[in-house]
Every structure is written in structure tokens, then in C-alpha cells.
Design a protein around this motif. Sequence first.
Motif, mmCIF file in Angstrom:
data_model
loop_
_atom_site.group_PDB
_atom_site.id
_atom_site.type_symbol
_atom_site.label_atom_id
_atom_site.label_comp_id
_atom_site.label_asym_id
_atom_site.label_seq_id
_atom_site.Cartn_x
_atom_site.Cartn_y
_atom_site.Cartn_z
ATOM 1 N N GLY A 28 21.048 28.179 52.014
ATOM 2 C CA GLY A 28 19.810 28.590 51.367
ATOM 3 C C GLY A 28 20.019 29.539 50.204
ATOM 4 N N LYS A 29 21.196 29.541 49.612
ATOM 5 C CA LYS A 29 21.536 30.488 48.551
ATOM 6 C C LYS A 29 21.735 29.851 47.185
ATOM 7 N N CYS A 30 21.510 28.582 47.052
ATOM 8 C CA CYS A 30 21.836 27.905 45.798
ATOM 9 C C CYS A 30 20.769 28.152 44.739
ATOM 10 N N LYS A 31 21.223 28.282 43.507
ATOM 11 C CA LYS A 31 20.328 28.463 42.372
ATOM 12 C C LYS A 31 20.173 27.120 41.654
ATOM 13 N N THR A 32 19.009 26.918 41.067
ATOM 14 C CA THR A 32 18.739 25.683 40.329
ATOM 15 C C THR A 32 19.764 25.465 39.230
ATOM 16 N N MET A 33 20.227 26.545 38.624
ATOM 17 C CA MET A 33 21.192 26.413 37.526
ATOM 18 C C MET A 33 22.481 25.743 37.994
ATOM 19 N N LYS A 34 22.824 25.874 39.253
ATOM 20 C CA LYS A 34 24.048 25.252 39.771
ATOM 21 C C LYS A 34 23.939 23.732 39.627
ATOM 22 N N TRP A 35 22.826 23.156 40.033
ATOM 23 C CA TRP A 35 22.677 21.708 39.919
ATOM 24 C C TRP A 35 22.593 21.290 38.454
ATOM 25 N N GLU A 36 21.945 22.077 37.625
ATOM 26 C CA GLU A 36 21.872 21.768 36.196
ATOM 27 C C GLU A 36 23.266 21.732 35.586
ATOM 28 N N ASN A 37 24.134 22.624 36.015
ATOM 29 C CA ASN A 37 25.522 22.629 35.554
ATOM 30 C C ASN A 37 26.229 21.335 35.962
ATOM 31 N N ILE A 38 26.015 20.909 37.200
ATOM 32 C CA ILE A 38 26.633 19.667 37.683
ATOM 33 C C ILE A 38 26.135 18.478 36.868
ATOM 34 N N GLU A 39 24.837 18.433 36.604
ATOM 35 C CA GLU A 39 24.299 17.336 35.796
ATOM 36 C C GLU A 39 24.926 17.321 34.403
ATOM 37 N N SER A 40 25.116 18.491 33.827
ATOM 38 C CA SER A 40 25.756 18.569 32.503
ATOM 39 C C SER A 40 27.191 18.056 32.554
ATOM 40 N N LEU A 41 27.921 18.451 33.598
ATOM 41 C CA LEU A 41 29.299 17.972 33.756
ATOM 42 C C LEU A 41 29.331 16.454 33.931
ATOM 43 N N LEU A 42 28.386 15.909 34.682
ATOM 44 C CA LEU A 42 28.329 14.458 34.887
ATOM 45 C C LEU A 42 28.061 13.722 33.573
ATOM 46 N N LYS A 43 27.150 14.259 32.788
ATOM 47 C CA LYS A 43 26.834 13.622 31.502
ATOM 48 C C LYS A 43 28.020 13.678 30.544
ATOM 49 N N LEU A 44 28.724 14.817 30.534
ATOM 50 C CA LEU A 44 29.916 14.914 29.700
ATOM 51 C C LEU A 44 30.995 13.936 30.160
ATOM 52 N N ALA A 45 31.170 13.825 31.473
ATOM 53 C CA ALA A 45 32.154 12.879 32.007
ATOM 54 C C ALA A 45 31.772 11.446 31.640
#
Length: 66
Positions: A28-45
Motif C-alpha cells: 500500500g505504499k506505491c506512488k502513481t509516479m512509479k507506474w508512470e515511470n514504468i510506462e515511460s520505460l516501456l515506450k522507450l523500449a
Amino acid sequence: MDKINEDFDIPYYIFEEIVEYIEQTAKGKCKTMKWENIESLLKLAQENNKFTQEQVNYIINTYCRE
């Protein structure tokens, strides 16, 4: 849409981010920005031809907890 091969390689830096994200959301500690970062990494990949659009969608649909 054709069924994708679900056994594809995920770069380690993205894998680490997804694991950390899942661990944090379980606590229960995750921030929305964490998932946004993952999405950015996926798009770059994807732009660097590491993933297809279908593979990116599969990862998002499988692991996103937002």
C-alpha cells in the motif's frame, strides 16, 4: 489481434521497476509516479525495438495496479 508469445525477454531495468512497483503496491505504499515511470520505460523500449506494441500492452494489462 493475434495472440502474442507471452514468453518474451524483458530488459532487467524494466523488470526491476515492475518488481519494486508490485512489492510497493502490495504494501500500500506505491506512488502513481512509479507506474508512470514504468510506462515511460516501456515506450522507450518500444521505440528502440525491444518490444512490440502488443507486448507493451500485455505488460500494462498484466501488471498495472492503477
